[in-house]
Design an enzyme around this catalytic site. Structure first.
Site, PDB file in Angstrom:
ATOM      1  N   HIS A  15       3.910   0.257  -5.996  1.00  0.00           N
ATOM      2  CA  HIS A  15       3.855   0.304  -7.260  1.00  0.00           C
ATOM      3  C   HIS A  15       4.724   1.813  -7.623  1.00  0.00           C
ATOM      4  O   HIS A  15       5.027   2.619  -6.724  1.00  0.00           O
ATOM      5  CB  HIS A  15       2.549   0.800  -7.691  1.00  0.00           C
ATOM      6  CG  HIS A  15       1.386  -0.266  -7.837  1.00  0.00           C
ATOM      7  ND1 HIS A  15       1.258  -1.111  -8.787  1.00  0.00           N
ATOM      8  CD2 HIS A  15       0.391  -0.380  -6.645  1.00  0.00           C
ATOM      9  CE1 HIS A  15       0.454  -1.846  -8.385  1.00  0.00           C
ATOM     10  NE2 HIS A  15      -0.299  -1.647  -7.269  1.00  0.00           N
ATOM     11  N   GLU A 202     -10.080  -7.052  -4.334  1.00  0.00           N
ATOM     12  CA  GLU A 202     -10.009  -5.903  -3.392  1.00  0.00           C
ATOM     13  C   GLU A 202     -11.286  -5.374  -3.945  1.00  0.00           C
ATOM     14  O   GLU A 202     -12.311  -5.174  -3.021  1.00  0.00           O
ATOM     15  CB  GLU A 202      -8.914  -5.125  -3.971  1.00  0.00           C
ATOM     16  CG  GLU A 202      -9.041  -3.541  -3.144  1.00  0.00           C
ATOM     17  CD  GLU A 202      -8.054  -2.809  -3.565  1.00  0.00           C
ATOM     18  OE1 GLU A 202      -7.503  -1.855  -2.507  1.00  0.00           O
ATOM     19  OE2 GLU A 202      -7.545  -2.611  -4.614  1.00  0.00           O
ATOM     20  N   ASP A 280       0.958   0.167  -1.064  1.00  0.00           N
ATOM     21  CA  ASP A 280       0.127   0.218  -2.335  1.00  0.00           C
ATOM     22  C   ASP A 280       0.861   1.493  -3.145  1.00  0.00           C
ATOM     23  O   ASP A 280       1.675   1.408  -4.065  1.00  0.00           O
ATOM     24  CB  ASP A 280      -1.172   0.316  -2.330  1.00  0.00           C
ATOM     25  CG  ASP A 280      -1.908  -0.031  -3.327  1.00  0.00           C
ATOM     26  OD1 ASP A 280      -1.275  -0.602  -4.397  1.00  0.00           O
ATOM     27  OD2 ASP A 280      -3.192  -0.169  -3.316  1.00  0.00           O
ATOM     28  N   ASP A 281       0.237   2.719  -2.824  1.00  0.00           N
ATOM     29  CA  ASP A 281       0.652   3.946  -3.697  1.00  0.00           C
ATOM     30  C   ASP A 281       0.701   5.185  -2.658  1.00  0.00           C
ATOM     31  O   ASP A 281      -0.430   5.946  -2.392  1.00  0.00           O
ATOM     32  CB  ASP A 281      -0.563   4.336  -4.655  1.00  0.00           C
ATOM     33  CG  ASP A 281      -0.865   3.114  -5.626  1.00  0.00           C
ATOM     34  OD1 ASP A 281       0.358   3.040  -6.425  1.00  0.00           O
ATOM     35  OD2 ASP A 281      -1.607   2.652  -5.690  1.00  0.00           O
TER      36      ASP A 281
END
Length: 341
Positions: A15, A202, A280-281
């Site tokens: 992201h 998820e 992801d982050d």
């Protein structure tokens, strides 16, 4: 024990704001005279339970970072630094996900916001050698009509080269809204030549995966780990050619699994799933792309299996067939090199 940073791979689940370096965030907070939450500064990754309260803590931290991205210069910096960090970890292809709505107020609208990110992706490709493409993602926390607007915008910039939009996604809390409400937006995106890349499976289990698959027709499924709880569903997902973007560290930090040993990576690959590991982050979870491969190694994946994970990430990418062939050959070379151990 070959060097995992030298293993050629593709990074398909990252992201935009969550890719930011902590040093960059700290610098922005000082300039804005904003105090960062302790979770960014205490040296430990964010850990939250999977309940709504836990997700709120995650979203609050993410929003704190996002609210500091208030200029074109910062937006360009984030894309370039993400590509530089990927280059250092052996990534050949980065497909970075962004909702331009968040940054539109500071640069004159969603169209200029997307154009800035696309131009930054093109420049980052030249400067780092990592192919950087963009996924435009709608948010479950906004109205589905907003998603249709984003889908039409994304289609205007659709392409198959770095610096273009290659897919359309749906992110944020899986428990928000009815998945079918975003079906029209994804239909617009698919008709415009974009891949369907929603999150799913998820925080919620197999039934949610069925909803996402039925309503949004994914090319890849963001996360998708809970598919492992239903072998028949997993077989159907594999049979449909849907790849899974698995982010082990994220799963643990968000309370989906208590520890990395519980992440069902082996179960997914044993069923023939095409898995692309993603970070992801990293800003919140303090775990980048190579860390995901280290987790897989700790789960018992030898270098041959790790090379196959890298191949899967390349195959699941939306890069050109020519680029994929070159990178797959580089994976073969990595595995053929003598084991330094």
């Amino acid at each position: 024990m070959r060097d995992l940073a030298a293993l050629p791979k593709a990074h398909l689940h990252l992201h935009f704001t969550g890719s930011m370096r902590l040093d960059t965030l700290t610098e922005l907070s000082v300039s804005a005279r904003t105090r960062l939450p302790a979770s960014f500064l205490d040296g430990d990754p964010l850990h939250v339970p999977a309940g709504h309260r836990g997700w709120f803590r995650f979203q609050r931290a993410y929003d704190t970072a996002r609210h500091l991205v208030t200029s074109e210069e910062t937006m360009r910096r984030i894309v370039l630094e993400a590509a530089m960090d990927d280059a250092a970890e052996g990534s050949r292809r980065l497909e970075i996900q962004v909702d331009p709505t968040s940054y539109a107020p500071f640069v004159g609208g969603i169209t200029p916001a997307l154009e800035i990110i696309l131009d930054a992706a093109d420049q980052a490709t030249i400067l780092t050698g990592v192919e950087v493409a963009v996924i435009v993602a709608a948010s479950r926390m906004r109205h589905p009509l907003d998603a249709r607007t984003l889908a039409r915008l994304a289609v205007r910039y659709a392409g198959d080269q770095p610096g273009t939009v290659v897919g359309f996604g749906l992110s944020n809390d899986e428990r928000a809204g009815r998945t079918s409400s975003w079906g029209r937006a994804f239909a617009i995106a698919r008709r415009g030549g974009l891949a369907s890349l929603p999150h799913g499976g998820e925080l919620l289990g197999p039934e949610h995966v069925r909803d996402v698959v039925g309503a949004l027709g994914p090319t890849r499924l963001g996360h998708g780990v809970r598919t492992s709880e239903d072998p028949a569903l997993l077989d159907a997902v594999v049979g449909a050619g849907i790849s899974l973007e698995v982010c082990p560290a994220s799963n643990v930090c968000l309370g989906v699994y208590r520890e990395a040993a519980e992440v069902p990576l082996r179960r997914l690959t044993d069923h023939g799933a095409q898995v692309a590991l993603g970070a992801d982050d990293p800003l919140l979870f303090q775990s980048r792309l190579v860390d995901q491969y280290r987790i897989a190694r700790d789960l018992g994946f030898d270098d041959g299996a790790l090379a196959e994970l890298a191949r899967s990430s390349i195959r699941a990418s939306l890069a050109s067939p020519t680029s994929k062939r070159r990178w797959l050959a580089e994976v073969d070379s990595w595995l053929a090199a003598p084991d330094p151990g």
